[in-house]
Design a protein around this motif. Structure first.
Motif, PDB file in Angstrom:
ATOM      1  N   PRO A 272      10.631   7.251 -15.621  1.00  0.00           N
ATOM      2  CA  PRO A 272      10.349   6.669 -17.298  1.00  0.00           C
ATOM      3  C   PRO A 272      11.599   6.538 -17.794  1.00  0.00           C
ATOM      4  O   PRO A 272      12.599   7.281 -17.571  1.00  0.00           O
ATOM      5  N   ALA A 273      11.603   6.063 -19.023  1.00  0.00           N
ATOM      6  CA  ALA A 273      12.741   5.884 -19.821  1.00  0.00           C
ATOM      7  C   ALA A 273      14.002   5.299 -19.274  1.00  0.00           C
ATOM      8  O   ALA A 273      15.192   5.747 -19.789  1.00  0.00           O
ATOM      9  N   ASN A 274      13.928   4.258 -18.572  1.00  0.00           N
ATOM     10  CA  ASN A 274      14.973   3.555 -18.026  1.00  0.00           C
ATOM     11  C   ASN A 274      15.922   4.172 -16.880  1.00  0.00           C
ATOM     12  O   ASN A 274      17.242   4.218 -16.627  1.00  0.00           O
ATOM     13  N   ARG A 275      15.267   5.511 -16.405  1.00  0.00           N
ATOM     14  CA  ARG A 275      15.960   6.214 -15.425  1.00  0.00           C
ATOM     15  C   ARG A 275      15.512   5.807 -14.059  1.00  0.00           C
ATOM     16  O   ARG A 275      14.575   5.329 -13.554  1.00  0.00           O
ATOM     17  N   TYR A 276      16.680   6.019 -13.128  1.00  0.00           N
ATOM     18  CA  TYR A 276      16.510   5.703 -11.508  1.00  0.00           C
ATOM     19  C   TYR A 276      16.991   6.634 -10.834  1.00  0.00           C
ATOM     20  O   TYR A 276      18.276   7.170 -11.128  1.00  0.00           O
ATOM     21  N   MET A 277      16.414   6.959  -9.982  1.00  0.00           N
ATOM     22  CA  MET A 277      16.862   7.960  -8.935  1.00  0.00           C
ATOM     23  C   MET A 277      17.536   7.215  -7.713  1.00  0.00           C
ATOM     24  O   MET A 277      16.869   6.288  -7.294  1.00  0.00           O
ATOM     25  N   ILE A 278      18.989   7.374  -7.409  1.00  0.00           N
ATOM     26  CA  ILE A 278      19.354   6.575  -6.231  1.00  0.00           C
ATOM     27  C   ILE A 278      19.573   7.711  -5.062  1.00  0.00           C
ATOM     28  O   ILE A 278      20.226   8.605  -5.382  1.00  0.00           O
ATOM     29  N   GLY A 279      18.859   7.308  -4.010  1.00  0.00           N
ATOM     30  CA  GLY A 279      19.345   8.298  -2.851  1.00  0.00           C
ATOM     31  C   GLY A 279      18.999   7.431  -1.558  1.00  0.00           C
ATOM     32  O   GLY A 279      18.934   6.342  -1.684  1.00  0.00           O
ATOM     33  N   ALA A 280      19.351   8.021  -0.514  1.00  0.00           N
ATOM     34  CA  ALA A 280      20.062   9.420  -0.649  1.00  0.00           C
ATOM     35  C   ALA A 280      20.707   9.386   0.985  1.00  0.00           C
ATOM     36  O   ALA A 280      20.259   8.935   1.867  1.00  0.00           O
ATOM     37  N   THR A 281      21.841  10.164   0.965  1.00  0.00           N
ATOM     38  CA  THR A 281      22.560  10.344   2.185  1.00  0.00           C
ATOM     39  C   THR A 281      21.837  11.210   2.940  1.00  0.00           C
ATOM     40  O   THR A 281      20.988  12.218   2.619  1.00  0.00           O
ATOM     41  N   MET A 282      22.235  11.137   4.177  1.00  0.00           N
ATOM     42  CA  MET A 282      21.404  12.052   5.187  1.00  0.00           C
ATOM     43  C   MET A 282      22.645  12.331   6.351  1.00  0.00           C
ATOM     44  O   MET A 282      22.925  11.565   7.252  1.00  0.00           O
ATOM     45  N   VAL A 283      22.803  13.658   6.161  1.00  0.00           N
ATOM     46  CA  VAL A 283      24.210  13.990   6.878  1.00  0.00           C
ATOM     47  C   VAL A 283      23.990  15.380   7.902  1.00  0.00           C
ATOM     48  O   VAL A 283      23.297  16.265   7.335  1.00  0.00           O
ATOM     49  N   GLU A 284      24.154  15.190   9.281  1.00  0.00           N
ATOM     50  CA  GLU A 284      24.040  16.351   9.829  1.00  0.00           C
ATOM     51  C   GLU A 284      25.061  17.664   9.575  1.00  0.00           C
ATOM     52  O   GLU A 284      25.988  17.759  10.190  1.00  0.00           O
ATOM     53  N   SER A 285      24.660  18.202   8.354  1.00  0.00           N
ATOM     54  CA  SER A 285      25.725  19.272   7.957  1.00  0.00           C
ATOM     55  C   SER A 285      24.794  20.307   7.275  1.00  0.00           C
ATOM     56  O   SER A 285      23.663  19.950   6.488  1.00  0.00           O
ATOM     57  N   GLY A 286      25.314  21.603   7.091  1.00  0.00           N
ATOM     58  CA  GLY A 286      24.769  22.578   6.680  1.00  0.00           C
ATOM     59  C   GLY A 286      25.619  22.954   5.237  1.00  0.00           C
ATOM     60  O   GLY A 286      25.506  23.992   4.529  1.00  0.00           O
ATOM     61  N   ASP A 287      26.341  22.047   4.724  1.00  0.00           N
ATOM     62  CA  ASP A 287      27.314  22.111   3.381  1.00  0.00           C
ATOM     63  C   ASP A 287      26.333  22.320   2.429  1.00  0.00           C
ATOM     64  O   ASP A 287      25.399  21.312   2.399  1.00  0.00           O
TER      65      ASP A 287
ATOM     66  N   ASP B 184       0.835  -1.318  -0.061  1.00  0.00           N
ATOM     67  CA  ASP B 184      -0.006   0.136  -0.090  1.00  0.00           C
ATOM     68  C   ASP B 184       1.024   1.363   0.045  1.00  0.00           C
ATOM     69  O   ASP B 184       0.612   2.312   0.494  1.00  0.00           O
ATOM     70  N   GLU B 185       1.994   1.222  -0.673  1.00  0.00           N
ATOM     71  CA  GLU B 185       2.804   2.518  -0.980  1.00  0.00           C
ATOM     72  C   GLU B 185       2.995   2.711  -2.271  1.00  0.00           C
ATOM     73  O   GLU B 185       2.662   1.897  -2.981  1.00  0.00           O
ATOM     74  N   ALA B 186       3.498   3.992  -2.704  1.00  0.00           N
ATOM     75  CA  ALA B 186       3.639   4.645  -4.062  1.00  0.00           C
ATOM     76  C   ALA B 186       4.885   5.416  -4.166  1.00  0.00           C
ATOM     77  O   ALA B 186       5.476   5.901  -3.018  1.00  0.00           O
ATOM     78  N   HIS B 187       4.770   5.693  -5.326  1.00  0.00           N
ATOM     79  CA  HIS B 187       5.856   6.743  -5.556  1.00  0.00           C
ATOM     80  C   HIS B 187       5.499   7.791  -6.799  1.00  0.00           C
ATOM     81  O   HIS B 187       4.603   7.348  -7.610  1.00  0.00           O
ATOM     82  N   LEU B 188       6.089   8.990  -6.820  1.00  0.00           N
ATOM     83  CA  LEU B 188       5.668   9.976  -7.970  1.00  0.00           C
ATOM     84  C   LEU B 188       7.298  10.628  -8.217  1.00  0.00           C
ATOM     85  O   LEU B 188       8.024  10.462  -7.512  1.00  0.00           O
ATOM     86  N   ASP B 189       6.882  11.319  -9.494  1.00  0.00           N
ATOM     87  CA  ASP B 189       8.405  11.869  -9.706  1.00  0.00           C
ATOM     88  C   ASP B 189       8.050  13.458  -9.362  1.00  0.00           C
ATOM     89  O   ASP B 189       7.182  14.141  -9.694  1.00  0.00           O
ATOM     90  N   PRO B 190       8.984  13.628  -8.503  1.00  0.00           N
ATOM     91  CA  PRO B 190       8.624  15.303  -7.815  1.00  0.00           C
ATOM     92  C   PRO B 190       8.705  16.332  -8.795  1.00  0.00           C
ATOM     93  O   PRO B 190       7.857  17.263  -8.593  1.00  0.00           O
ATOM     94  N   VAL B 191       9.597  16.413  -9.727  1.00  0.00           N
ATOM     95  CA  VAL B 191       9.709  17.423 -10.572  1.00  0.00           C
ATOM     96  C   VAL B 191       8.395  17.478 -11.513  1.00  0.00           C
ATOM     97  O   VAL B 191       7.794  18.573 -11.573  1.00  0.00           O
TER      98      VAL B 191
END
Length: 367
Positions: free
Chosen positions: A211-226, A127-134
């Motif tokens: 779409p089109a064989n693209r994949y988003m790979i994420g994501a790091t999570m670092v306590e930083s303001g860099d 019962d989960e899903a995803h979308l393209d944010p852009v």
């Protein structure tokens, strides 16, 4: 008129919800405003998986997000989430299962044939899903444009909804930045059809098909303001994790990288804070697309009724003249006091408090 500051996921959700509720809205984007960080999100609508580390409230309130987005943008993919772990980290799957609900044990190959021979078992959150944010953010902007919502460099409304996200961090001592990094790959040798999360003690990651064989790979999570670009370490760890899921990622092309800061309150939960006629919505952390719809629903419940509704109530026949008691019941049902009608104050006080310290984290999933 209500002025909404910011055009990230919180600002656009707020503007859309306010328009639907009958308010007049303007979008405020000062000259030189950078693109919203939420465009770099995974776009995962995963309330059950988030229960592994987030408070129960995130799971409960996030369940309505899938329908909210499906009703307003195309391309919401309802194929669930598959959670995996390398054989040496099989105990991570058991731990993850014990911390979450809405899952079942599965043979990963039954869901994703491309994973044959790599994983003995997995967890499936149907019962989960995803979308393209852009794409989703672009659709909301286009909807506002069709509704005649103007974009201005400065607010002119009687009420201000501050949804500036990380841009508000310098103004609020309670907000802290958490850095995230992501990659986008073109991988024609990989055929995954749903979100895959890989559990790993040092660098867990998720893979979101686009779409089109693209994949988003994420994501790091670092306590930083860099605010710098993606680091070599982050890129190597994300690529290594992707290769663990499918060897076809070794031949993939890196077509985009991104990094940004998430705004986070001490308890890692979003909040609405009010100072006079200014409401601040912030602290969505890694739950932007998941929790923004519920958060803006809370906002609407705290605002006075839109002007045209009040005028309609005054002209109704005596048999229906219950507008004022109805408003009182509305306030009581939400547990909120009516917003004051005093003069606009554009400098909200920092009044967010928390009794729960933020857990010490290095890397995890981001939304």
């Amino acid at each position: 008129m209500i002025s909404v500051l910011g055009a990230g996921v919180a600002g656009l959700c707020a503007a859309i919800t306010l328009i639907e509720a009958g308010y007049k809205v303007e979008l405020v984007l000062p000259d030189g405003t950078p693109p919203p960080v939420s465009r770099l999100a995974g776009g995962m609508l995963a309330p059950f998986c988030e229960g592994e580390a987030a408070p129960k409230d995130v799971t409960l309130r996030g369940r309505g997000a899938i329908d909210w987005w499906s009703d307003r943008v195309p391309g919401v993919v309802r194929r669930g989430t598959l959670v995996l772990a390398p054989p040496r980290d099989a105990a991570e799957l058991t731990r993850f299962a014990s911390a979450t609900t809405g899952r079942e044990w599965v043979d990963p190959v039954a869901l994703e044939p491309a994973l044959a021979g790599r994983f003995a078992r997995g967890l499936f959150y149907a019962d989960e899903a995803h979308l393209d944010p852009v794409s989703a953010l672009t659709t909301l902007r286009d909807t506002l444009l069709r509704q005649g919502v103007s974009t201005r460099p400065a607010p002119s409304g009687d009420w201000i909804i501050d949804c500036r996200g990380p841009a508000a961090i310098p103004d609020d001592p309670h907000l802290r930045p958490v850095r995230g990094e992501m990659l986008e790959l073109h991988a024609p040798d990989v055929t995954l059809t749903r979100v895959v999360r890989l559990l790993h003690p040092r660098f867990p990651c998720y893979i979101v098909p686009r779409p089109a064989n693209r994949y988003m790979i994420g994501a790091t999570m670092v306590e930083s303001g860099d605010t710098g670009p993606v680091t070599a370490r982050a890129m190597m760890e994300l690529l290594s994790a992707a290769y663990t899921v499918h060897p076809g990622f070794a031949e993939a092309q890196v077509i985009a990288t991104g990094s940004g800061l998430r705004p986070v309150f001490p308890d890692n939960l979003p909040a609405i804070r009010q100072d006079g006629s200014v409401f601040c919505l912030n602290g969505l952390y890694r739950h932007g697309f998941l929790l923004a719809p519920a958060l803006v629903a809370d906002l609407v419940a705290r605002l006075p009724l839109p002007e045209r509704t009040r005028r309609s109530a005054k002209t109704r026949p005596p048999a229906q003249s219950e507008a004022q008691p109805s408003q009182a019941r509305r306030d009581a049902s939400t547990g909120q006091n009516p917003a004051p009608s005093g003069p606009r104050n554009k400098t909200p006080a920092a009044d967010h408090t928390s009794k729960t310290p933020a857990p010490e984290q290095d890397q995890s999933h981001a939304h």
